[in-house]
Structure formats: C-alpha cells, structure tokens
Design an enzyme around this catalytic site. Structure first.
Site, short mmCIF file in Angstrom:
data_model
loop_
_atom_site.label_atom_id
_atom_site.label_comp_id
_atom_site.label_asym_id
_atom_site.label_seq_id
_atom_site.Cartn_x
_atom_site.Cartn_y
_atom_site.Cartn_z
N HIS A 1 0.74 -1.10 -0.04
CA HIS A 1 0.05 -0.02 0.01
C HIS A 1 1.00 1.29 -0.13
CE1 HIS A 1 -2.83 2.96 1.89
NE2 HIS A 1 -3.95 2.09 1.34
N ASP A 46 3.22 -4.07 8.16
CA ASP A 46 2.13 -3.37 7.94
C ASP A 46 0.96 -4.44 8.21
OD1 ASP A 46 -0.04 -2.13 7.05
OD2 ASP A 46 0.71 -1.44 5.01
N GLN A 65 -3.97 -4.96 6.81
CA GLN A 65 -4.79 -5.66 6.01
C GLN A 65 -4.77 -7.12 6.74
OE1 GLN A 65 -7.83 -5.45 4.24
NE2 GLN A 65 -6.45 -3.71 3.41
N LYS A 69 -10.36 -0.69 10.13
CA LYS A 69 -10.59 -1.81 9.19
C LYS A 69 -10.96 -2.87 9.98
CE LYS A 69 -7.05 -0.30 5.96
NZ LYS A 69 -7.81 0.07 4.81
N CYS A 98 -4.72 2.35 -3.65
CA CYS A 98 -3.59 2.84 -2.98
C CYS A 98 -2.52 1.98 -3.32
CB CYS A 98 -3.74 3.40 -1.57
SG CYS A 98 -5.06 4.66 -1.28
C1 LIG Z 1 -2.23 -3.08 3.47
C2 LIG Z 1 -2.40 -1.72 3.93
N1 LIG Z 1 -1.50 -0.73 4.67
C3 LIG Z 1 -1.82 0.40 5.09
C4 LIG Z 1 -3.16 0.93 4.95
C5 LIG Z 1 -3.44 2.37 5.07
O1 LIG Z 1 -4.48 2.24 6.29
P1 LIG Z 1 -4.77 3.73 6.92
O2 LIG Z 1 -5.67 4.39 5.79
O3 LIG Z 1 -6.18 3.50 7.87
O4 LIG Z 1 -3.72 4.49 7.38
C6 LIG Z 1 -3.98 0.27 4.33
C7 LIG Z 1 -5.56 0.87 3.95
O5 LIG Z 1 -6.10 0.64 2.87
C8 LIG Z 1 -3.85 -1.18 3.70
O6 LIG Z 1 -4.43 -1.92 3.10
#
Ligand SMILES: Cc1ncc(COP(=O)(O)O)c(C=O)c1O
Ligand SMILES: Cc1ncc(COP(=O)(O)O)c(C=O)c1O
Lengths: 425, 136, 425, 136
Positions: A140, A217, A220, A243, A383
């Site tokens: 992401h 990270d 997800q 999430k 993203c």
């Molecule tokens: C794999 C991953 N990392 C990071 C994020 C970023 O999350 P947030 O927008 O809540 O900071 C997301 C959200 O779509 C994600 O799917």
C-alpha cells in the site's frame, strides 16, 4: 500471526460453520438500511473500511455520554474513569497483538501515521547516507511513500522486492536484496490489492539473519487472522482500527520496548514531556513519549470493544470463515468467462480479498453497476499503484469479505458480474 | 443506474466520436483523473486565424462515463471559437450527458472538460467546483 | 475573532441572559450521572476537554451506524454518503473560522498535531540556520516544544515574549523581539494556564509589519469566542475539536491557501498522492496533501455537529455567558482570604479560565477535596510549565467555564474552596 | 475523601517526621513526580558496615499525600538493611497509608518509595506497576 505465518497450515481443520455471517449481520446497524435501489446491502469493501457492530457504537456513545473527560492528570472521578477505560483499551490491544506489555502500544490515527512515526523517528535517527532499506512492490502507498521520503532525505536507497505473475513476493529477489544488507524491511502481512498473505515468519527470519529490522504493515492482516508479534519476532507492527470494526481516527504502532525507548519523539507537545523550560524539554516514558497532545480517547476505547467483539468470535474462526468465502468466490468467479483474477490461487496464502478485471469494462463502471445491485465494492488502484503498474492495468475491482459476509454475498457478487457483463455486452 | 448507463451513453462509449490523436495539431493537452488514473489527451486544429476550432480528437483509456462524455463534448466543438470554449459551463456538459452522475463519478464525467480547458488555455486547468466534492 | 481581538469591546452590550447554563445541562448526558459521593457534578474543566451534547453523540452513533464507509474513491452509495458528510463538516469548520474555502481546512488529530504539521512542513522548508522565531512564555507546551525541536534541528533561535506579573504579554518585549526579524510568531488566542486573552489583532499587525507570519494556537479561544481568520489576518490557526464539544481524535489546521500549496507534505501515504511509482510520488491537491491515510471520518462529522450546536447558541453569546461567569467567580474568589488569583484582572481580556493557588495547600490536594464535593477542576502545570516557572509555583488549581455552567457552579466553586481550607486549617 | 484526608494523614503532613536534608550522608537521591512536578530528595546514613540505615531525611515540596507518605515511609527505615529496603513491596506502603488512593494520586503516594529505591540502588528506579495506570 499463526495462520499467515505458515501458509498451508490449517488445511483440514477448517470450520466453515464456526459462525454464520448472515446471523452476524444483525449485529451491524448498517444492514438495516435499504440501499437506494431498495436492494439488500451486500458490503464487500471491508478492505477499505469495515462497518461497526452495535456493541462498538454503543460503547462509543456511552463513553462520550457518561465516561468522558481528558485522560491522565485529571484528579477527579470522571477523568480517572476515562483514563482507566483508555488504558484498558491499550492493554486489550497489547493482548490482541501479543505484545510483551501495554507500554509497547502507541496510539496513532491510523496505520499510515504509525508507519510515518517509524520513518520520522527511527528512520531519521538510524538511516544514513548510503544505507539501504527494503520494501516490496505489493505494498500500500502507506508502506512506500514514507520510505521514499525518508530515503530521499537521508540519502539512503529504497529497494523493492518484486512480485510474481500470481502476486507473491519473489523469494529469490527477497534473498538477493537482503544480501545487500538493508537496515529495515517493511512488508505487509496481507496485500490489500491482491489478497496475498505474505510468509512473514520466513521473511522475519531471513531479514534478521541479514541484520535488518522488520516492520509489518498489519493493516490488512490484523483484522482477519491471528497476530502474535512475540511468535513472529518482528520489530514494528502497524494497524488501523477502522478496518477491524473499530472507530475511525485510531490506529496502533506496536514496537519492541527497547526500540521505543531509544527512539526520539516524533510529534511534541503536551503529555509527551516530563519537564519543559524555555531552554528545552525532557521526554516522558514510553508509550507517552509518542502520544503528543490529547489522544483519540474514545476512539481507543471503541477499538478495545471492537477487539473484544473479534476475540469473542475468535480470530482463528474469523480466518477460517473468510477462507471459506474466498474459496467459494474464487471458484465461482473462475467459472465466469471474461473475468481475470489477480493474486495467488492457493487459498492458504490468499486472504478474503479478490481483485479482478472484467474484459472490456472499466472497474469504475463495474463498481457503478454493482452499486445499482446493492453490491458495494471498491474500484481503483487501491492505493497500490505499483501493483497496477506491475500488471499494466489502470485499476481493478476488488471484493473483500469479513465476518458479516456469507455465501449469499458470494452469489450476489457473481450475479452482479453477470449483470454488468450483460449491460456492456 | 441502468439510468446512468442509458443506451445513449453506452452507444457513445462503444463507438466514440472524434477518437484519436490529430497529427499535426495546433493545440494539445494531456491530463488525468487522479481517482482512477485514467489519462486523456485532447488535440485541436484551428483555422487560419487561430481562433476557431476546425477539428478535434481525444484519446486515452477510461471508463464509459469519461469516454462518452469526451465523445459528446468533442462533437459540439467544430466551429466554436476558443473564447466560446473558455466560457463553457461544465454544467452544460453534465446536462448533455442527460443522466444523473453521482459525486464519485463527477471527475469521470468532467475529465474531458478539464483536458479541453487545459488545451485552449495552454496549461493545467483546475477541476470545476462541481467535481470538488470528491477527492483523489 | 471579534471579541478577543479588541479587548474592551463588547462592554455594555453584555447579555448574561442569552442562555441559561443550568437549562443547557439537560443537553449533556454526563450531568445525568451522579458523582461517587452522590453530589451533583460541577464540571469546571472545559479547558482540558469539554463534555459532549447529546446531539453530537447521536450524530456520531448515527454516522457509525448508518452512514459509515471509507471516504473518497468509493463508488457506491454508502461511501458517497460518508464522503458528503465528511466534506460538509469541513465546510462547516471553514465557515466557523472564517476561512476563504474549505480547502484551507486540514483535519488533524488535535491542535498539537496541527502545530507539529506546520513545524515539520512549513518550518523545515522555511527556517534556516541563524533565523529567529518567536513564541511566548504563556504558551501551552504544544506551542513551545515543536518550535524548540524545529529550531534545534535547523539551527534557528527561538525567543519568548515575556509575561507581566498579571499574566499579560509584555508589549514592549514583543516589539523588541519583533525588531529582530523573526520568521514566524506563534501565539495562543487564550492562555489555558492564566486565562489571558491575547491582543491578537495587534500582534498580527505588528508581526506582519516586521515581516513575520503568525500562527494562532486557538485551542483555547475557538471554543469560547468568535474566530475570524479573515478579519484577524493571521496565517495559520490550530484548534482541537474535543475542547469545543466535539469528539476526541479530531483537530484542525487552517492556513492560507498559498501557504498550504507551497508547503511540502508532512505525513505521506494513501489519499495524499496523485501518482506513485517505485521512483517517487506526486502530491494531491490541498488539503488532501496533508491528510495521509484514512482520516478521522466520523470524528470530523461529530465536530461539524458540535460547531452547529455552538453556532446555534451564537459564539458572541457564548463569550458573554462566560464573561459573566468569570466576573461572578473572580469577585467571589477575591473575597476569600488565602486565595491567590492568577492572570489579568480585566474581564475584557480574561476568558472563563481561573487559575488560583490556595495558601499552604497543594493544588493536587485541592483537586482531590473538590472531587469529593463533586467539583471537577484541574490541578497541575496545565502543560504550561514555563508559566509555573515564571511565577515560581509548582502548580495551580484551575476552574474553567463553558456553556453548561451557571452561577450555581460559581457558588459550588467558592464553597469547595472554603471546605478545602477548613479541612487543611 | 474525608477518608483520604484522615487525621492520620493530615497529622503527618502538618508535622512530617524525618524532614530535612542530612549532611553528611552516605546515600542521596533526587526524583520527581511528573504529574505535578513535585520534587523530593532522600538522604540516608549507614552504619559502619554500610549495610544498615541509621538515619534518614526526606526533603522537597509536595502535596499532603506525598509528604505524609514520605513521613510514614521514613519512620520505619532506621535499623533496616539495604537489602530489606530493596525488597520492600510498594503495596505495603499503600497499606500503611491506610486510605484508598485513587489512580490519579498513586504517584503522589509512591514518590517517596521511588526516591528511596533510587537512593539505595544508586540510580533512578522505575515507577512501581501500581502507579503505572496514570501517566504524566
Ligand atoms: C495494506 C495496507 N496498509 C496500509 C493501509 C493504510 O491504512 P490507513 O488508511 O487506515 O492508514 C491500508 C488501507 O487501505 C492497507 O490496506
Ligand atoms: C492553549 C492550548 N494549546 C494547545 C493545546 C493542546 O491541545 P490538544 O491536546 O488537544 O492538542 C491546549 C490544550 O490543553 C491548549 O489549552
């Protein structure tokens, strides 16, 4: 992280009947709402953000209504009450991720801020000109852009582990990059664009052998499968509350205590200091050193309740439920001509996230047609533009499952695809 | 929704008018829709006076809404003066599309307008206020 | 900021009867809760954080229950609904502070983050070795420590406008420091430790004449009096939602659009980009460039409703209400022997915040005794240690008023002081 | 609350035992309570063997709870060995105070314990877990 750590495990012990998504829908007020076209809402966008169970909403309303005051320092009942609830939420998060202590839990707005905190604080203190760090092509943007900025600032080099045609990290490329001695490896537990469950245990082991720290990270993965930082052995882990059935505005950075102790603060101001004079300041203990200003008090409390809801279901059961739905959906979609599925074929390493492309129909049009069928999916680059660039597509349509989904939703997905193909045929 | 994809729109999408890249051309601009990454180019030929559009081509990949909107928009351009184009109201294009466009798709519907304005003004043009309710 | 801009104005037009705090208490569920000792809750800690009206709590619960999805990009009804509500809240905030456009409104977690954003983004891009910047001795740590860190990093000098014995900024000292050509002046609208209303209009005029930009820390002024950045002419303004009847986890940075456009991003990740490749990224338009990751969606919506509640009352009326309570309380406390009052004597430049010291009784003990009387006040350094150092006291007790307070609360305060003095006599 | 400020506590606060800075001394440590900025010093004299406490003084300004707790804690120190002090359980001090201490005041009640531990261990001692529920 039991399940995603050893891809392949758990087969045979599947318990699709652990709970019924259909039944759980009554816990979520959003499903009381008819869609604009009067159809039942089929919510397949958990990967972007999850609906909230009534329990969580009621906890939030009750906290604001009857247990709210600023936390810490308040020498009166209401503030002590709010503080106790806020710190209890921190302890709940600590247990959920397998942290050694609640003091390893730093509250942030979201996973993005948690990662930025590490980039600004650990990164600027530890990465030097000429150093390397490693992320992957399936990340992401939140796990790419902060590192690009950091490396640009300090003069370090950012490398990316490449991905295979079926959306897995290329193990040979990982090894080759690790041989260059990166200081940090930043990798997702689960890809939000492809659904891939990365082999974290293996990655952590190899990275540590190569002398690198590992940031996971878990935005997800944490919502969908067990997380255990102690078993995994990673060094940092980021997640987002929204999430995982929790409120917006709250996320978490977990880090090993020695790392947090050694890191300089990121944002500064109230609460994160012990002493301020006109000449300078001394920092508070961890985790408070990293929580400048009034925190997202009720949002943390709400996240605690979301975690209670999930652990009542059981994270193993959640994973099995979604694995079952994935298998049903994958099989159904593979049958439909004109559907191109992304990500690995093996259900052991594919989370409940299905990214697909319909021949000759733009994902935006797909999502709009789906919406008229009551089916909420996401269309776009998720993203994760480097993933789109890797497969030379502008965007995908993505359906993602969670606890309130069931096989009826899989059927709704398949029939929405057919409706869309009919319209554009 | 079947609303949004009325035959009129689908017809333009399947058989877009004025599709292609004019070479040579007098004016040219490329732009994109950050919400989906779709890119569009617009090429224009002008008359000898350099004030009136004689031919137009749009190119790029995109969704049905953006493609149909470009097809419909470009259809009306020949014979228009650059001043007339600069004075165009994005609402008119939305009206011409004749279907209700939800906020999430407004940038799709207005990408062609934005690219066209970029071409006749010689530089990137801001999203019209109509499209600002959603961000990329 | 009409009222605090021209201290002294508004006298004669006072309307203490504009609304009854006693009556408004029925809007706030927290007052239904009996305190531990069974006494009525007398909440005098608004300066730390404010209770929430039922309207705000219901808006939050309804947003989570029926209008929640991730914002932006979602091509389905629920996400469009959530996005529309989120962006409407931005427009509400813009109107509330007098911004030229909603695009000048950046959502942050709190005022602290808003100030850190300016320090990291504007500061690191604009402040150079040898430069000076100016803040004051009466600031909250949130408006001191980020500047200390910034100046240390870039090699600039941070100066402080000193304060007079009665807690006002020393105008001569301000002029003297401005003569040194600071690049930025960071100053609070209202001091949370002393209650002083600073002469912002004058400060902005002098600072601009001296070529400095002005950041206003409105955390303590925006909740209590009209704010109008256009009239005031400042360059940046920070506030916190939780102090103005809104949710925790949401704050605001307002800045002039040209400044925002020119500033580099602070945190990076999703939503704040237009394009990401493995080689780098391009930034989104303002304000999104400064909102990395999923924002505090429902918290922004809740803040919008809190602002609606306040503007229904009228910010002029709010100010007059608190001014009336201040005058009553100041007069009552001045009568009690052994009470030392801090801050200016003039009600035109003193907000509804009263900081005091009881001879021979530690503020912590004061707060504990007050708690047993149902009176919630704050005791400590109020995140303004330089103020404590200036008056050579370890801490103060602070009572702060808001819309739900009334003269009965003033009496409760005075009688709690007497009870405390009796116990310790 | 009248609970918390029982005569016992107020008596110790008004007339603290062992208040003062011992000079000369064998062990000395200063520490503070970040929640309120209160500072406290602890000075100890030891017997010839350097193992047993012969005299103790605490100093500094603070609230009734921290002063009374220091007064009560230091009362019991003479004749104790350093090992005994190191093994002290903070709960015992809370029990000796004999009044319920709310979470916001735990650091006040345990500051003397923390400073004492700093003195006998020759370096800053962490807040006991009992006090960790609240932060500075
Ligand atoms: C794999 C991953 N990392 C990071 C994020 C970023 O999350 P947030 O927008 O809540 O900071 C997301 C959200 O779509 C994600 O799917
Ligand atoms: C004047 C002032 N500035 C800044 C802040 C910081 O606000 P927050 O903790 O919400 O970031 C406060 C809060 O106490 C304040 O009173």
């Amino acid at each position: 992280m039991t399940t995603q750590m050893t891809p392949g495990s758990g087969v045979g012990s599947r318990i699709p009947g652990a709970f019924s998504g259909t039944a759980l829908r009554t816990d979520f007020p959003v499903f009381d709402r008819p869609t604009g076209t009067g159809k039942r809402l089929v919510y397949l966008d958990a990967a972007a953000s999850a609906p909230k169970p009534r329990r969580v909403i009621e906890t939030i309303a009750d906290a604001y209504g009857h247990h709210y005051a600023n936390v810490h320092r308040g020498i009166y009942e209401l503030s002590e009450d709010a503080t106790a609830r806020f710190e209890a939420a921190r302890a709940t998060v600590a247990r959920f991720v397998g942290a050694a202590s609640p003091r390893e839990i730093v509250f942030a707005r979201n996973a993005t801020e948690a990662i930025n905190l590490v980039a600004y604080s650990w990164g600027r203190a530890n990465l030097r000109a000429g150093d390397r760090m490693l992320t992957t092509q399936l990340e992401h943007h939140a796990n790419i852009v902060p590192w690009q900025q950091l490396c640009r600032e300090v003069g370090a080099t950012l490398d990316y582990v490449s991905i295979t045609d079926d959306g897995r990290l290329d193990p040979d490329d990982l090894r080759a990059h690790l041989a260059n001695g990166p200081k940090l490896v930043a990798v997702a537990g689960v890809s939000n664009a492809l659904g891939t469950i990365n082999p974290l245990t293996e990655i952590v082991r190899l990275a540590h052998e190569a002398g690198a720290l590992v940031l996971v990270d878990a935005a997800q993965s944490a919502p969908h499968m067990p997380t255990d930082v102690a078993a995994l052995g990673c060094d940092f882990l980021a997640l987002s509350g929204h999430k995982m059935l929790g409120p917006s505005g709250i996320g978490v950075l977990w880090a090993r205590r020695e790392l947090l102790e050694a890191m300089p603060p990121f944002m500064t101001g109230g609460s994160m200091i012990i002493k301020v004079t006109l000449d300078g300041a001394e920092w508070n203990e961890v985790p408070y050193k990293f929580e400048a200003g009034t925190p997202a008090i009720v949002e943390a409390i709400g996240l605690g309740e979301a975690i209670n809801y999930l652990t009542d279901l059981g994270m193993d059961a959640v994973r099995e439920h979604e694995r079952y739905l994935f298998e049903q959906a994958w099989a159904a979609l593979r049958e439909i001509p004109g559907v191109r599925l992304l990500g690995p074929d093996d259900p052991a390493i594919h989370a409940g996230v299905i990214s697909f492309v319909l021949d000759g129909i733009h994902p935006h049009d797909v999502a709009t047609v789906f919406d008229s069928e009551g089916v909420a999916v996401r269309a776009g680059h998720h993203c994760a533009q480097p993933v789109m660039q890797r497969y030379d597509i502008p965007a995908t349509t993505r359906a993602s499952f969670y606890v309130y989904n069931d096989t009826d939703d899989v059927e709704a997905l398949a029939s929405a695809i057919r409706a869309c193909q009919n319209l554009f045929s | 929704m079947d609303n949004l994809y009325r035959d009129f729109i689908l017809e333009h999408y399947r058989n877009p008018h004025n599709k292609g890249f004019l070479d040579p051309h007098d004016l040219h601009f490329d732009d994109s829709n950050p919400t989906c990454g779709d890119e569009m180019s617009m090429t224009l030929r002008l008359d000898a006076g350099g004030e009136t559009i004689t031919d137009v081509g749009f190119d790029g990949r995109g969704c049905a809404i953006s493609q149909a909107s470009a097809s419909i928009l470009t259809d009306g351009l020949r014979g228009q003066s650059l001043d007339q184009v600069r004075a165009m109201n994005p609402k008119d294009l939305l009206d011409e599309l004749g279907v209700p466009i939800g906020p999430a798709r407004l940038k799709c519907a207005l990408l062609s307008y934005k690219v066209l304005q970029g071409a006749v003004r010689g530089g990137e043009f801001e999203w019209p206020a109509e499209a600002e309710s959603m961000t990329g």
